[in-house]
Design an enzyme around this catalytic site. Structure first.
Site, mmCIF file in Angstrom:
data_model
loop_
_atom_site.group_PDB
_atom_site.id
_atom_site.type_symbol
_atom_site.label_atom_id
_atom_site.label_comp_id
_atom_site.label_asym_id
_atom_site.label_seq_id
_atom_site.Cartn_x
_atom_site.Cartn_y
_atom_site.Cartn_z
ATOM 1 N N ASP A 116 11.521 -8.910 36.407
ATOM 2 C CA ASP A 116 12.731 -8.123 36.678
ATOM 3 C C ASP A 116 14.001 -8.969 36.596
ATOM 4 O OD1 ASP A 116 13.099 -9.352 39.396
ATOM 5 O OD2 ASP A 116 11.262 -8.247 39.821
ATOM 6 N N ASP A 119 0.495 -15.317 30.129
ATOM 7 C CA ASP A 119 -0.170 -15.385 31.421
ATOM 8 C C ASP A 119 0.235 -16.698 32.090
ATOM 9 O OD1 ASP A 119 -2.626 -16.597 32.965
ATOM 10 O OD2 ASP A 119 -2.849 -14.428 33.039
ATOM 11 N N ASP A 138 6.453 -15.451 41.642
ATOM 12 C CA ASP A 138 6.966 -14.142 42.047
ATOM 13 C C ASP A 138 6.075 -13.098 41.376
ATOM 14 O OD1 ASP A 138 8.457 -11.922 42.712
ATOM 15 O OD2 ASP A 138 9.932 -12.226 41.126
#
Lengths: 297, 297
Positions: free
Chosen positions: A97, A148, A171
């Protein structure tokens, strides 16, 4: 066509987990569903709430709401950043985000911030619906890697001395789903090897002292097997279960504790830069209630 | 006959308030409704939850659950009690469940604890369904008065020098309903007049920094008009809205701050006596996030 999602009914989103928080549930009122898909990695939902702004939900669990995201983003970032004498290179695992990057970039000493996100959908949806976070993805100091995090650490960071970091922030989403590996010992070993000598890591614990302190203790024990200094802090945030989340902090250099700020801004600068973090709350966030302190320390 | 309550449906209790926390709701799963009545003063509900023990609800708002009540009871009690050099006489306004009294009585220096509860139903139901709290109601140092706290202060405490207190704890329900007067200036004036020279008061703010900081600021301003020292602290507690509650602390003697403990127990004694409170969390609970500290201080 009007969108729908199985967790939204009668205009309310419900967050429930029989496995992780049985017998309690959180609801947020929905103004409009903005996006709902099954991405390659997880169930992704974005809705506009009536009172918490836009909300990003992964696999049924609230990740961020525009109203309170700053609490989590600031604390997971500024606690290790201010504990470190001079963080130049920062790695964020997850965080698609962009909220953590936004906070990292408030430190002028940062030369490069790398973000490793597995799910491109999260990045694209954040660009569209969470602009106050995602604008940081486009900053000139930022490199975004679609991969990943576990594999990235194994193949890149741990192998090349030039690819080591001062701060690594995990996070991630919760341990079930794509983030499962981020709660294992091997992951923390990879983090350790990817750090410079004064390096520090902080990880979203996906838990808090009220929910399941045994699981928090297990995570802390795993970290303690790898790092000589592991400490647990928390931030309050109303849309996470129980209204708070624990953050696990580890330091490679036993002389440096994440709980102690080594740098700080003036009060005026604090007011400009932050909404949650300040010099006093840095240390206070490591002070736990009696039963939790006894269990974890 | 099986009991029912309008806020319990499909086996879940829902806590919603369009006025006080619009757009968010908390749910607890119900194992069994134990009691539901409209008392002389308020709607009273007691149920056994699946994961939080027995739960007392007044006018639709969760007051205590057996799983997390200790956080609130300990902090609203021990913060002023340890800040005071020697609290001998304690007054509790509200608190008919007995939880605050249980904590007050952990201080051997206490000679007399008076509880003024308006609603006998709360006392009777707590005796029946919340025995770990209500047992304190029968302690030999305790006097229970069935009366309106506001009237009690006006008619008794403020008139007789011998009826003054070292600590007064307002453990009320929310401002709508029978506790409305407890959030007005006149109430704090009555408290001030009912205190000894080193006296302190602490009040449940019915708010927190996340919900409505403007209302918290208004309450603090009211207190500051009466007391020379007013400070705001909080405790985390998952079943209160947003996972925390603010406590407003006032001291009559400007040299004594409620945020500073004047006495403390050894760590071993802390572990015996408390689950939430300890010497370190006393001060830490007054450290607020940047925006809240700037707004309130």
């Amino acid at each position: 066509m009007e969108l729908s999602h199985p967790l939204i009914k009668d205009g309310w989103f419900r967050e429930e987990s029989e496995e992780f928080f049985p017998g309690q549930a959180m609801r947020l009122r929905v103004e409009k569903i903005l996006h709902a898909e099954r991405s390659k990695f997880q169930d992704v939902l974005v809705f506009k709430s009536t009172d918490f702004g836009n909300v990003l939900v992964l696999d049924g669990i609230i990740q961020v709401t525009e109203r309170d995201e700053f609490a989590y983003q600031e604390m997971i970032t500024h606690v290790p950043m201010f504990a470190h004498p001079s963080p130049k290179k920062v790695l964020v695992i997850g965080g698609g985000d962009g909220g953590v990057l936004r906070e990292v970039l408030k430190h002028d000493c940062v030369e490069k911030a790398t973000l490793v996100e597995i799910d491109e959908s999260v990045i694209n949806l954040s660009r569209k619906y969470l602009p106050k976070m995602s604008h940081a993805l486009d900053h000139e100091k930022v490199q975004v890697v679609l991969a990943d995090g576990f594999e990235f650490l194994k193949n890149t960071a741990a192998k090349h001395e030039s690819e080591k970091y001062d701060i690594i922030i995990t996070d991630s989403s919760d341990p079930e789903g794509p983030a499962e590996a981020f709660f294992q010992k091997q992951y923390f070993e990879l983090l350790y090897n990817a750090l410079n000598a004064n390096g520090m890591v902080i990880s979203m614990a996906s838990e808090n002292i009220w929910l399941n302190i045994d699981k928090l203790k297990t995570l802390k024990d795993i970290c303690s097997q790898v790092f000589s200094v592991t400490e647990c802090c928390y931030c309050t945030i109303p849309t996470y279960t129980s209204g708070q989340i624990a953050l696990m902090c580890c330091s490679k250099n036993p002389q440096l504790k994440v709980s102690v700020p080594h740098r700080h801004e003036s009060r005026d600068r604090e007011s400009e830069l932050f909404r949650y973090y300040n010099n006093a709350i840095h240390g206070a966030s490591f002070v736990l209630p009696r039963w939790a302190a006894d269990k974890l320390n």
